[in-house]
Design a protein around this motif. Sequence first.
Motif, PDB file in Angstrom:
ATOM      1  N   ALA A  12       0.867  -1.231   0.078  1.00  0.00           N
ATOM      2  CA  ALA A  12      -0.033   0.151   0.001  1.00  0.00           C
ATOM      3  C   ALA A  12       0.932   1.279  -0.096  1.00  0.00           C
ATOM      4  O   ALA A  12       0.639   2.067  -0.604  1.00  0.00           O
ATOM      5  N   ALA A  13       2.065   1.182   0.952  1.00  0.00           N
ATOM      6  CA  ALA A  13       2.596   2.533   0.751  1.00  0.00           C
ATOM      7  C   ALA A  13       3.432   2.487  -0.443  1.00  0.00           C
ATOM      8  O   ALA A  13       3.702   3.625  -0.842  1.00  0.00           O
ATOM      9  N   ASN A  14       4.025   1.475  -0.907  1.00  0.00           N
ATOM     10  CA  ASN A  14       4.544   1.605  -2.450  1.00  0.00           C
ATOM     11  C   ASN A  14       3.520   2.224  -3.388  1.00  0.00           C
ATOM     12  O   ASN A  14       3.935   3.104  -4.370  1.00  0.00           O
ATOM     13  N   ASP A  15       2.285   1.698  -3.353  1.00  0.00           N
ATOM     14  CA  ASP A  15       1.392   2.115  -4.387  1.00  0.00           C
ATOM     15  C   ASP A  15       1.251   3.629  -4.266  1.00  0.00           C
ATOM     16  O   ASP A  15       1.087   4.496  -5.284  1.00  0.00           O
ATOM     17  N   LEU A  16       0.931   4.145  -2.836  1.00  0.00           N
ATOM     18  CA  LEU A  16       0.628   5.622  -2.826  1.00  0.00           C
ATOM     19  C   LEU A  16       1.845   6.263  -3.254  1.00  0.00           C
ATOM     20  O   LEU A  16       1.526   7.516  -3.801  1.00  0.00           O
ATOM     21  N   LEU A  22       1.005  10.878  -1.592  1.00  0.00           N
ATOM     22  CA  LEU A  22       1.761  11.055  -0.448  1.00  0.00           C
ATOM     23  C   LEU A  22       3.076  10.228   0.028  1.00  0.00           C
ATOM     24  O   LEU A  22       3.083   9.138  -0.287  1.00  0.00           O
ATOM     25  N   PRO A  23       3.918  10.995   0.543  1.00  0.00           N
ATOM     26  CA  PRO A  23       4.920  10.055   1.273  1.00  0.00           C
ATOM     27  C   PRO A  23       4.425   9.369   2.329  1.00  0.00           C
ATOM     28  O   PRO A  23       3.502   9.743   2.948  1.00  0.00           O
ATOM     29  N   VAL A  24       4.786   8.099   2.518  1.00  0.00           N
ATOM     30  CA  VAL A  24       4.264   7.140   3.517  1.00  0.00           C
ATOM     31  C   VAL A  24       5.446   6.819   4.600  1.00  0.00           C
ATOM     32  O   VAL A  24       6.357   6.358   4.241  1.00  0.00           O
ATOM     33  N   ALA A  25       4.899   6.916   5.912  1.00  0.00           N
ATOM     34  CA  ALA A  25       5.654   6.274   7.024  1.00  0.00           C
ATOM     35  C   ALA A  25       4.955   5.045   7.831  1.00  0.00           C
ATOM     36  O   ALA A  25       3.955   5.392   7.796  1.00  0.00           O
ATOM     37  N   LEU A  26       5.438   4.095   7.677  1.00  0.00           N
ATOM     38  CA  LEU A  26       4.909   2.724   8.116  1.00  0.00           C
ATOM     39  C   LEU A  26       5.368   2.723   9.580  1.00  0.00           C
ATOM     40  O   LEU A  26       6.335   2.475  10.022  1.00  0.00           O
ATOM     41  N   LEU A 105      -5.547 -10.982  -3.427  1.00  0.00           N
ATOM     42  CA  LEU A 105      -5.753 -10.077  -2.325  1.00  0.00           C
ATOM     43  C   LEU A 105      -4.633  -8.876  -2.609  1.00  0.00           C
ATOM     44  O   LEU A 105      -5.100  -7.782  -2.710  1.00  0.00           O
ATOM     45  N   GLU A 106      -3.480  -9.182  -3.070  1.00  0.00           N
ATOM     46  CA  GLU A 106      -2.531  -8.211  -3.325  1.00  0.00           C
ATOM     47  C   GLU A 106      -2.996  -7.382  -4.636  1.00  0.00           C
ATOM     48  O   GLU A 106      -2.870  -6.056  -4.616  1.00  0.00           O
ATOM     49  N   HIS A 107      -3.583  -8.181  -5.597  1.00  0.00           N
ATOM     50  CA  HIS A 107      -4.059  -7.247  -6.613  1.00  0.00           C
ATOM     51  C   HIS A 107      -5.094  -6.419  -6.402  1.00  0.00           C
ATOM     52  O   HIS A 107      -5.349  -5.243  -6.779  1.00  0.00           O
ATOM     53  N   LYS A 114      -4.298   2.619  -5.826  1.00  0.00           N
ATOM     54  CA  LYS A 114      -4.244   3.308  -7.306  1.00  0.00           C
ATOM     55  C   LYS A 114      -5.299   4.368  -7.217  1.00  0.00           C
ATOM     56  O   LYS A 114      -5.151   5.383  -7.517  1.00  0.00           O
ATOM     57  N   GLY A 115      -6.664   3.768  -6.874  1.00  0.00           N
ATOM     58  CA  GLY A 115      -7.849   4.693  -6.919  1.00  0.00           C
ATOM     59  C   GLY A 115      -7.775   5.782  -5.688  1.00  0.00           C
ATOM     60  O   GLY A 115      -8.057   6.867  -6.115  1.00  0.00           O
ATOM     61  N   LEU A 116      -7.126   5.487  -4.667  1.00  0.00           N
ATOM     62  CA  LEU A 116      -6.830   6.159  -3.562  1.00  0.00           C
ATOM     63  C   LEU A 116      -5.778   7.338  -3.991  1.00  0.00           C
ATOM     64  O   LEU A 116      -5.929   8.667  -3.725  1.00  0.00           O
TER      65      LEU A 116
END
Length: 173
Positions: A12-16, A22-26, A105-107, A114-116
């Motif tokens: 999810a972080a990579n996709d965003l 947005l930059p993402v912090a896990l 599930l990953e797909h 991507k929609g987000l």
Amino acid sequence: EAVDVAAIARRAANDLESAHALPVALAATPVTGVDYRLAVEVRLEGGAGSPSGPLRALVDARLRRIDGPVGDSPIEHRAVAEGPRPKSEPPPSHEAIVAAERGHLEHAVDDVMKGLGVSIRIHQGGTEELLSALAAPDAEVRSEAIRVAGERRERAAVPALALQLKGENMELR
């Protein structure tokens, strides 16, 4: 068994980030300077680990502002993805079934993220991006743009919004 939470979070972080949204912090705890929190719920239905029945993955993503002003609405994307289970003779192994469920599930997560990402760009963009989204071929993109135009009370969007009222898509009207 098919859901690897850490892998889903990284995906999810990579996709965003790849959507330039947005930059993402896990992190499980709040991080200084972070304005949003993303919650992603994933579920497999239809007898996970079973050799029969369709593969059904449900993904629900909700991005909300942390300590945002009242009225800031979250950005939400949901998807239900169905597909056939792998078939083979002899019947597939349990490991093959779990691998197919994980891939399915990953797909579904990729599609939702991507929609987000598109929705985030609409929210963060200016008038030109908003007008472009109102003319997009994808009804979901137009729907989000309509929502953002209303929240912003964007006068420049009125002609494009009027066109949506004449369109064939009843939900968008």
